[in-house]
Every structure is written in C-alpha cells, then in structure tokens.
Design an enzyme around this catalytic site. Structure first.
Site, mmCIF file in Angstrom:
data_model
loop_
_atom_site.group_PDB
_atom_site.id
_atom_site.type_symbol
_atom_site.label_atom_id
_atom_site.label_comp_id
_atom_site.label_asym_id
_atom_site.label_seq_id
_atom_site.Cartn_x
_atom_site.Cartn_y
_atom_site.Cartn_z
ATOM 1 N N HIS A 37 0.827 -1.207 0.000
ATOM 2 C CA HIS A 37 0.000 0.000 0.000
ATOM 3 C C HIS A 37 0.861 1.257 0.000
ATOM 4 O O HIS A 37 1.504 1.586 1.003
ATOM 5 C CB HIS A 37 -0.921 -0.044 1.239
ATOM 6 C CG HIS A 37 -1.870 1.107 1.318
ATOM 7 N ND1 HIS A 37 -2.195 1.736 2.496
ATOM 8 C CD2 HIS A 37 -2.564 1.756 0.347
ATOM 9 C CE1 HIS A 37 -3.040 2.714 2.247
ATOM 10 N NE2 HIS A 37 -3.286 2.738 0.957
ATOM 11 N N GLU A 71 2.917 0.403 3.207
ATOM 12 C CA GLU A 71 2.476 -0.613 4.174
ATOM 13 C C GLU A 71 2.532 -1.969 3.481
ATOM 14 O O GLU A 71 2.028 -2.112 2.357
ATOM 15 C CB GLU A 71 1.044 -0.342 4.634
ATOM 16 C CG GLU A 71 0.931 0.886 5.524
ATOM 17 C CD GLU A 71 -0.508 1.176 5.946
ATOM 18 O OE1 GLU A 71 -0.717 1.540 7.112
ATOM 19 O OE2 GLU A 71 -1.424 1.077 5.101
HETATM 20 N N1 NAD Z 1 -6.192 8.037 -3.725
HETATM 21 C C1 NAD Z 1 -5.374 7.780 -2.732
HETATM 22 O O1 NAD Z 1 -4.930 8.694 -2.019
HETATM 23 C C2 NAD Z 1 -4.947 6.365 -2.464
HETATM 24 C C3 NAD Z 1 -3.866 6.140 -1.593
HETATM 25 C C4 NAD Z 1 -3.420 4.829 -1.389
HETATM 26 C C5 NAD Z 1 -4.074 3.765 -2.012
HETATM 27 N N2 NAD Z 1 -5.139 4.005 -2.828
HETATM 28 C C6 NAD Z 1 -5.785 2.848 -3.475
HETATM 29 O O2 NAD Z 1 -5.267 2.722 -4.788
HETATM 30 C C7 NAD Z 1 -6.273 2.175 -5.657
HETATM 31 C C8 NAD Z 1 -6.490 3.119 -6.829
HETATM 32 O O3 NAD Z 1 -6.913 4.376 -6.309
HETATM 33 P P1 NAD Z 1 -6.750 5.706 -7.171
HETATM 34 O O4 NAD Z 1 -6.862 6.830 -6.220
HETATM 35 O O5 NAD Z 1 -5.566 5.604 -8.085
HETATM 36 O O6 NAD Z 1 -8.101 5.633 -8.041
HETATM 37 P P2 NAD Z 1 -8.411 6.324 -9.445
HETATM 38 O O7 NAD Z 1 -9.881 6.379 -9.555
HETATM 39 O O8 NAD Z 1 -7.605 7.563 -9.622
HETATM 40 O O9 NAD Z 1 -7.838 5.254 -10.518
HETATM 41 C C9 NAD Z 1 -8.319 3.962 -10.687
HETATM 42 C C10 NAD Z 1 -8.009 3.543 -12.124
HETATM 43 O O10 NAD Z 1 -8.263 2.151 -12.277
HETATM 44 C C11 NAD Z 1 -8.766 1.945 -13.578
HETATM 45 N N3 NAD Z 1 -9.442 0.660 -13.611
HETATM 46 C C12 NAD Z 1 -10.620 0.325 -13.026
HETATM 47 N N4 NAD Z 1 -10.884 -0.984 -13.253
HETATM 48 C C13 NAD Z 1 -9.857 -1.477 -13.979
HETATM 49 C C14 NAD Z 1 -9.535 -2.761 -14.529
HETATM 50 N N5 NAD Z 1 -10.339 -3.808 -14.340
HETATM 51 N N6 NAD Z 1 -8.383 -2.911 -15.220
HETATM 52 C C15 NAD Z 1 -7.557 -1.849 -15.414
HETATM 53 N N7 NAD Z 1 -7.795 -0.615 -14.920
HETATM 54 C C16 NAD Z 1 -8.928 -0.434 -14.206
HETATM 55 C C17 NAD Z 1 -9.673 3.150 -13.835
HETATM 56 O O11 NAD Z 1 -9.858 3.356 -15.235
HETATM 57 C C18 NAD Z 1 -8.884 4.272 -13.163
HETATM 58 O O12 NAD Z 1 -8.020 4.931 -14.083
HETATM 59 C C19 NAD Z 1 -7.519 1.954 -4.789
HETATM 60 O O13 NAD Z 1 -7.510 0.628 -4.330
HETATM 61 C C20 NAD Z 1 -7.293 2.936 -3.647
HETATM 62 O O14 NAD Z 1 -7.942 2.575 -2.473
HETATM 63 C C21 NAD Z 1 -5.579 5.278 -3.080
#
Ligand code: NAD
Length: 288
Positions: free
Chosen positions: A141, A153
C-alpha cells in the site's frame, strides 16, 4: 531473484505514481488500463509528474526520456504475462479487484510472480483466496503522491509465504527506496485506520454546520502543524476513494465512526470527487 519486470494495473492517481517510481528505480514497467481514454490520462499524469521531478531536481533532465520509455502503456492485460511482480491499483471496489485477481491466474505465467494489491482497505485474504497461488498474494500500500511520500504498508494475509513478503519488502526498500511498515490484514491497515475516522469527523463537522471547511483545515494546519487539513486531504485522496475505504472499514468492524456521513455520499453521487474532478470541499477550477 531480483525483480526487473513489473506490471501495474490501473493508471489513475496511484497506478501512475507507482509506475513512475518503478521506472525511476530502473525496472521495466507495463501499465494496463481499461480503455484508451483512461490510458491517455494516465500516461499524461506520469509525464507531468516526471517533469515536476525534473524541475524539483529529483530526476536529471538527461534521464527523463529514458525513464519514461521504460514504461509501456497498454489496454491488453495479456501483456502482463511475463511480469515478476504485478501491482493492482484499480478502483477501491472489492468485486472488481476479486475479478482481476481471478484473471491474474490465467494471465501471469511466471510461476514465482508476486501478485500485490495497493488496496487501501480491502483485506488481502479476500483477494488471495480467489487465486491458485494465495501464498504469492500480498498487500503493498503506497501513499499519494507516490513519488513524494516514502511510506509503504506491507500486508501479509494469513497464507502469504515468508519468501513473498521478504522479496516484496526488499524490493520496496532497496529498489524503490521506500520505508516499509508491516500491518496485520485488517481493513484499513495502520494509516487509514487512524486517518479515515479523522477525515469523516471533519466531514461531519461541515455537515452539522459546526465550522467551515476553511476553518477546520486552518485549525489543523496552524494549531497542529499538519501540512494539510482533513478536508483538503480528502479532496486529494478523492472523495469516492475515501468513501469506499470507509465502507470497507465499516463492513469489517461495524463501528459507527467508520460509516460514511450522508454529505460525503451526496458529494460522491454529484461527482464532486475533489481535485480529480475539479471540485470537492474546495473549487480547484476557480484557483486555476
Ligand atoms: N487516492 C489515494 O490517495 C490512495 C492512496 C493509497 C491507495 N489508494 C488505493 O489505490 C487504488 C487506486 O486508487 P486511485 O486513487 O488511483 O483511483 P483512481 O480512480 O484515480 O484510478 C483507478 C483507475 O483504475 C482503472 N481501472 C478500473 N478498473 C480497472 C480494470 N479492471 N483494469 C484496469 N484498470 C482499471 C480506472 O480506469 C482508473 O483509471 C484503490 O484501491 C485505492 O484505495 C488510493
């Protein structure tokens, strides 16, 4: 066996940052997205972030093109077949992640490959059990923005092998230069278990008219020396992601403090998702 070939699935806020740090650590990266539009957006995010790193003196200008070219962008998951490590960074949705981990078994041919998830809150065991190699599934993470924040993490499920977690820990530490902390496989892990109730409390304060977003954030900035207030942070994380993380934690613990407040739900329904859509608790379009 060192990890040289990395796959990243999802190139949103997090996937683009993860791809960047892997390329800057001189691994060869394949990034997979759902469609061309999302892929283009991700590619642009990586480039802009690398250009910022050059301006900040963190990446030599002479290395920018070669670093960028170490990443291949695709909409074909099949291109992940030879990866030694695949990091899933798609939307925080359990069903979507479970489906993807099932597909990994068919797609990723290296039998020693590690399948990691960047989930903020979904227990790793839920993803491990749908694969035929649960001992090779682990949580990794990262924090946003990935090229800037050092923390990672590492979450072993009850069945993750020691070899998987130590290979992954040394990749994160020695290759990516991250600081690794280990958490048990509980929804929210360490940081979000502390952070999400705090952010939700701030949303409830706005909801009840207790104080304005500006004053709440100023309170934590100037009163506690935090670099950013909870509502600006929520805008940075993305309100949809913050809500999804809260829901996973609520599902796991059934504690009211993890339940997303109605205001957060309404803002997500209205697509007021924060910086990524231009408006959340603050209006970013106005600021330019
Ligand atoms: N935003 C934060 O601050 C943060 C911090 C740590 C972890 N995360 C985790 O990271 C992950 C992504 O979050 P994010 O903020 O980047 O979200 P985001 O919405 O910016 O991006 C997610 C991306 O995944 C793509 N996607 C969805 N389904 C897909 C698939 N089946 N195959 C390929 N691509 C696919 C979407 O098109 C999108 O571009 C989540 O699990 C979130 O909890 C987020």
């Amino acid at each position: 066996m060192s990890i040289e070939r990395v796959g990243v699935v999802g190139c949103g806020l997090m996937g683009s940052g993860i791809a960047e740090v892997c390329a800057r650590a001189k691994t060869e990266v394949v990034v997979a997205e759902l469609d061309d539009r999302a892929l283009e957006g991700g590619e642009q995010r990586v480039r802009q972030s690398m250009e910022r790193a050059v301006k900040a003196g963190k990446l030599p200008e002479s290395e920018l093109e070669a670093t960028f070219e170490r990443i291949r962008f695709t909409t074909d998951l099949g291109k992940l077949s030879d990866r030694q490590l695949v990091i899933e960074a798609i939307v925080e949705n359990e069903g979507a992640k479970v489906e993807l981990f099932r597909e990994f078994d068919l797609i990723v041919h290296d039998e020693n490959a590690i399948l990691a998830s960047n989930t903020s809150s979904i227990p790793i065991m839920k993803l491990a059990v749908v694969t035929k190699r649960p001992q090779q599934v682990c949580g990794l993470h990262f924090f946003n923005p990935v090229p800037v924040l050092r923390l990672v993490e590492l979450i072993e499920s009850l069945v993750t092998s020691k070899e998987t977690s130590s290979r992954l820990a040394s990749f994160a530490t020695d290759r990516l230069g991250k600081h690794v902390v280990r958490s048990q496989d509980r929804a929210g892990f360490i940081v979000n278990a502390l952070l999400i109730p705090y952010i939700l409390s701030a949303v409830r304060m706005v909801e009840s008219g207790f104080a304005t977003p500006e004053d709440i954030d100023a309170g934590m900035l100037h009163g506690c020396n935090h670099p950013m207030g909870p509502l600006a942070l929520c805008d940075l994380i993305g309100l949809d992601t913050a809500k999804a993380v809260a829901e996973s934690m609520y599902e796991e613990f059934k504690e009211p403090l993890y339940a997303p407040p109605p205001l957060l739900c309404r803002m997500v329904e209205a697509k007021l998702l924060g910086r990524k859509t231009g408006r959340g608790f603050y209006d970013y379009q106005k600021k330019g």
